[in-house]
Scaffold this motif. Structure first.
Motif, PDB file in Angstrom:
ATOM      1  N   GLY A 112       0.836  -1.192   0.000  1.00  0.00           N
ATOM      2  CA  GLY A 112       0.000   0.000   0.000  1.00  0.00           C
ATOM      3  C   GLY A 112       0.868   1.238   0.000  1.00  0.00           C
ATOM      4  O   GLY A 112       1.676   1.442  -0.898  1.00  0.00           O
ATOM      5  N   ALA A 113       0.723   2.068   1.023  1.00  0.00           N
ATOM      6  CA  ALA A 113       1.508   3.295   1.119  1.00  0.00           C
ATOM      7  C   ALA A 113       2.613   3.173   2.162  1.00  0.00           C
ATOM      8  O   ALA A 113       3.245   4.177   2.499  1.00  0.00           O
ATOM      9  N   GLN A 114       2.852   1.972   2.667  1.00  0.00           N
ATOM     10  CA  GLN A 114       3.867   1.784   3.696  1.00  0.00           C
ATOM     11  C   GLN A 114       4.885   0.715   3.311  1.00  0.00           C
ATOM     12  O   GLN A 114       4.664  -0.091   2.404  1.00  0.00           O
ATOM     13  N   ILE A 115       5.987   0.729   4.033  1.00  0.00           N
ATOM     14  CA  ILE A 115       7.041  -0.261   3.886  1.00  0.00           C
ATOM     15  C   ILE A 115       6.885  -1.289   5.005  1.00  0.00           C
ATOM     16  O   ILE A 115       6.652  -0.930   6.168  1.00  0.00           O
ATOM     17  N   VAL A 116       7.008  -2.567   4.664  1.00  0.00           N
ATOM     18  CA  VAL A 116       6.944  -3.640   5.655  1.00  0.00           C
ATOM     19  C   VAL A 116       8.260  -4.416   5.603  1.00  0.00           C
ATOM     20  O   VAL A 116       8.691  -4.851   4.535  1.00  0.00           O
ATOM     21  N   TYR A 117       8.902  -4.572   6.756  1.00  0.00           N
ATOM     22  CA  TYR A 117      10.132  -5.351   6.832  1.00  0.00           C
ATOM     23  C   TYR A 117       9.778  -6.834   6.910  1.00  0.00           C
ATOM     24  O   TYR A 117       8.985  -7.249   7.751  1.00  0.00           O
ATOM     25  N   VAL A 118      10.366  -7.637   5.994  1.00  0.00           N
ATOM     26  CA  VAL A 118      10.003  -9.054   5.899  1.00  0.00           C
ATOM     27  C   VAL A 118      11.150  -9.987   6.284  1.00  0.00           C
ATOM     28  O   VAL A 118      10.929 -11.186   6.459  1.00  0.00           O
ATOM     29  N   ALA A 119      12.370  -9.465   6.406  1.00  0.00           N
ATOM     30  CA  ALA A 119      13.498 -10.321   6.790  1.00  0.00           C
ATOM     31  C   ALA A 119      14.622  -9.457   7.337  1.00  0.00           C
ATOM     32  O   ALA A 119      14.766  -8.288   6.955  1.00  0.00           O
ATOM     33  N   GLN A 120      15.418 -10.060   8.223  1.00  0.00           N
ATOM     34  CA  GLN A 120      16.555  -9.340   8.806  1.00  0.00           C
ATOM     35  C   GLN A 120      17.626 -10.320   9.245  1.00  0.00           C
ATOM     36  O   GLN A 120      17.315 -11.419   9.725  1.00  0.00           O
ATOM     37  N   VAL A 121      18.882  -9.920   9.069  1.00  0.00           N
ATOM     38  CA  VAL A 121      20.024 -10.638   9.643  1.00  0.00           C
ATOM     39  C   VAL A 121      20.787  -9.612  10.473  1.00  0.00           C
ATOM     40  O   VAL A 121      21.340  -8.660   9.923  1.00  0.00           O
ATOM     41  N   THR A 158       3.679  10.192  -6.563  1.00  0.00           N
ATOM     42  CA  THR A 158       2.894  11.332  -6.080  1.00  0.00           C
ATOM     43  C   THR A 158       1.625  10.859  -5.373  1.00  0.00           C
ATOM     44  O   THR A 158       1.280  11.362  -4.293  1.00  0.00           O
ATOM     45  N   GLN A 159       0.930   9.903  -5.963  1.00  0.00           N
ATOM     46  CA  GLN A 159      -0.289   9.371  -5.339  1.00  0.00           C
ATOM     47  C   GLN A 159       0.021   8.729  -3.995  1.00  0.00           C
ATOM     48  O   GLN A 159      -0.700   8.929  -3.012  1.00  0.00           O
ATOM     49  N   LEU A 160       1.093   7.946  -3.950  1.00  0.00           N
ATOM     50  CA  LEU A 160       1.467   7.257  -2.708  1.00  0.00           C
ATOM     51  C   LEU A 160       1.756   8.265  -1.601  1.00  0.00           C
ATOM     52  O   LEU A 160       1.257   8.138  -0.475  1.00  0.00           O
ATOM     53  N   LEU A 161       2.598   9.259  -1.908  1.00  0.00           N
ATOM     54  CA  LEU A 161       2.995  10.234  -0.891  1.00  0.00           C
ATOM     55  C   LEU A 161       1.828  11.115  -0.464  1.00  0.00           C
ATOM     56  O   LEU A 161       1.707  11.468   0.714  1.00  0.00           O
ATOM     57  N   THR A 162       0.964  11.459  -1.415  1.00  0.00           N
ATOM     58  CA  THR A 162      -0.203  12.282  -1.081  1.00  0.00           C
ATOM     59  C   THR A 162      -1.164  11.508  -0.185  1.00  0.00           C
ATOM     60  O   THR A 162      -1.721  12.057   0.780  1.00  0.00           O
ATOM     61  N   ARG A 163      -1.332  10.218  -0.484  1.00  0.00           N
ATOM     62  CA  ARG A 163      -2.250   9.383   0.294  1.00  0.00           C
ATOM     63  C   ARG A 163      -1.718   9.145   1.708  1.00  0.00           C
ATOM     64  O   ARG A 163      -2.470   9.215   2.685  1.00  0.00           O
ATOM     65  N   ALA A 164      -0.418   8.886   1.813  1.00  0.00           N
ATOM     66  CA  ALA A 164       0.164   8.525   3.111  1.00  0.00           C
ATOM     67  C   ALA A 164       0.538   9.737   3.946  1.00  0.00           C
ATOM     68  O   ALA A 164       0.586   9.672   5.173  1.00  0.00           O
ATOM     69  N   GLY A 165       0.808  10.860   3.287  1.00  0.00           N
ATOM     70  CA  GLY A 165       1.346  12.005   4.001  1.00  0.00           C
ATOM     71  C   GLY A 165       2.849  11.844   4.191  1.00  0.00           C
ATOM     72  O   GLY A 165       3.400  10.753   4.006  1.00  0.00           O
ATOM     73  N   MET A 166       3.519  12.918   4.566  1.00  0.00           N
ATOM     74  CA  MET A 166       4.965  12.897   4.741  1.00  0.00           C
ATOM     75  C   MET A 166       5.361  13.544   6.064  1.00  0.00           C
ATOM     76  O   MET A 166       6.092  14.547   6.108  1.00  0.00           O
ATOM     77  N   PRO A 167       4.911  12.987   7.184  1.00  0.00           N
ATOM     78  CA  PRO A 167       5.232  13.593   8.484  1.00  0.00           C
ATOM     79  C   PRO A 167       6.723  13.509   8.780  1.00  0.00           C
ATOM     80  O   PRO A 167       7.383  12.523   8.439  1.00  0.00           O
ATOM     81  N   PRO A 168       7.298  14.521   9.414  1.00  0.00           N
ATOM     82  CA  PRO A 168       8.726  14.476   9.744  1.00  0.00           C
ATOM     83  C   PRO A 168       8.993  13.494  10.878  1.00  0.00           C
ATOM     84  O   PRO A 168       8.323  13.521  11.904  1.00  0.00           O
ATOM     85  N   GLN A 169       9.965  12.600  10.677  1.00  0.00           N
ATOM     86  CA  GLN A 169      10.402  11.708  11.745  1.00  0.00           C
ATOM     87  C   GLN A 169      11.566  12.328  12.514  1.00  0.00           C
ATOM     88  O   GLN A 169      11.713  12.125  13.714  1.00  0.00           O
ATOM     89  N   THR A 170      12.418  13.060  11.799  1.00  0.00           N
ATOM     90  CA  THR A 170      13.515  13.832  12.388  1.00  0.00           C
ATOM     91  C   THR A 170      13.596  15.140  11.612  1.00  0.00           C
ATOM     92  O   THR A 170      12.869  15.353  10.635  1.00  0.00           O
ATOM     93  N   GLU A 171      14.525  15.986  11.997  1.00  0.00           N
ATOM     94  CA  GLU A 171      14.674  17.258  11.279  1.00  0.00           C
ATOM     95  C   GLU A 171      15.243  17.066   9.874  1.00  0.00           C
ATOM     96  O   GLU A 171      15.191  17.984   9.043  1.00  0.00           O
ATOM     97  N   ARG A 172      15.740  15.860   9.571  1.00  0.00           N
ATOM     98  CA  ARG A 172      16.310  15.588   8.247  1.00  0.00           C
ATOM     99  C   ARG A 172      15.303  14.938   7.286  1.00  0.00           C
ATOM    100  O   ARG A 172      15.605  14.755   6.116  1.00  0.00           O
ATOM    101  N   THR A 173      14.134  14.601   7.763  1.00  0.00           N
ATOM    102  CA  THR A 173      13.156  13.917   6.920  1.00  0.00           C
ATOM    103  C   THR A 173      12.698  14.805   5.776  1.00  0.00           C
ATOM    104  O   THR A 173      12.399  15.985   5.976  1.00  0.00           O
ATOM    105  N   ILE A 174      12.630  14.222   4.578  1.00  0.00           N
ATOM    106  CA  ILE A 174      12.068  14.929   3.429  1.00  0.00           C
ATOM    107  C   ILE A 174      10.550  14.972   3.587  1.00  0.00           C
ATOM    108  O   ILE A 174       9.910  13.937   3.769  1.00  0.00           O
ATOM    109  N   THR A 175       9.970  16.162   3.470  1.00  0.00           N
ATOM    110  CA  THR A 175       8.547  16.302   3.801  1.00  0.00           C
ATOM    111  C   THR A 175       7.709  16.915   2.683  1.00  0.00           C
ATOM    112  O   THR A 175       6.536  17.248   2.908  1.00  0.00           O
TER     113      THR A 175
END
Length: 257
Positions: A112-121, A158-175
């Protein structure tokens, strides 16, 4: 999907058309009108209506009061199972990446409009990055999300970002959408994405897309900024790109009946 692609390999046409419509719904954010499906698929409206009626009856689609169609709840179980299988396919490649770099490696997919982590080492360092498998995060603040978006059509981004929004996580986040499009152009030019403290302060992450992954996927390494700045991108990026290509080939072979 072209008619030639629908008939490639002698598949069952009705099944191919059904999955084509489901993919078009997913590309549109999970909800579409019949007319949109007709425009994008080239299929006759009666054919689309018949397929959608079948999907609704089976719980794989829903018809909204507005008469638009959305993806149905029975797809959730299929997606969760597929994500676990994808994670098991990716783990050997992530292990090689972690062994070579000493840092935590991840695989994530676009849902959808989010990232899901499916594996990690995980890294063997006492101070290391840990992202729980199954965690969902906004795409705009992560290297994996940006690597995946760099392979999407600009209008889909554009559709993905508009739908999900771009809230800042830190001061460096692209918004802003405009700034993200500029960032994605740089990613396409340099061949990798960077999260430089945009999701979490003090954490740096490099990511590359897995080419041709149907759902949009990427692999990454992440760690404390101090250690990650000592990793030479000229060394690690080609390694990540090779592993991503090999994983893509492995997944393609695994999907061949």
């Amino acid at each position: 999907m072209t008619e030639a692609r629908r008939n490639q390999g002698g598949g069952v046409q009705s099944v191919e058309r059904t999955f084509e419509l489901l993919e078009l719904m997913a590309d549109a954010g999970g909800e579409v009108a019949l007319s949109e499906l007709a425009d994008k698929s080239g299929l006759p409206l009666p054919t689309i209506h018949r397929i959608m009626r079948t999907l609704v009856g089976a719980g794989y689609a829903r018809q909204q009061p507005s008469r638009r169609y959305s993806l149905g709840p029975r797809l959730i179980r299929l997606g969760e199972t597929a994500s676990r299988a994808l994670g098991s396919w990716a783990r050997p490649y992530l292990a090689e990446l972690t062994e070579a770099t000493g840092e935590t490696s991840n695989m994530a997919v676009l849902d959808g409009a989010q990232i899901v982590y499916v594996a990690q080492v995980p890294s063997q360092h006492s101070m290391r990055m840990f992202t729980e498998v199954g965690r969902r995060v906004d795409a705009h603040a992560t290297a994996v999300g940006k690597a995946i978006m760099a392979n999407l059509p600009p209008e889909a981004v554009t559709q993905l970002l508009t739908r999900a929004g771009m809230p800042p996580q830190t001061e460096r986040t692209i918004t802003t959408v405009e700034a993200m499009h500029a960032e994605l152009a740089r990613i396409r030019d340099q061949g990798y994405a960077l999260d430089d403290g945009e999701q979490e302060v003090g954490v740096r992450c490099y990511a590359v897309a897995v080419p041709g992954a149907p759902a949009g996927a990427a692999i990454s390494i992440s760690g404390p900024e101090g250690r990650m700045t000592r990793i030479a991108t000229d060394d690690v990026v080609p390694l990540m790109q090779r592993l991503a290509r090999e994983l893509a080939t492995d997944l393609s072979v695994g999907n061949t009946a």
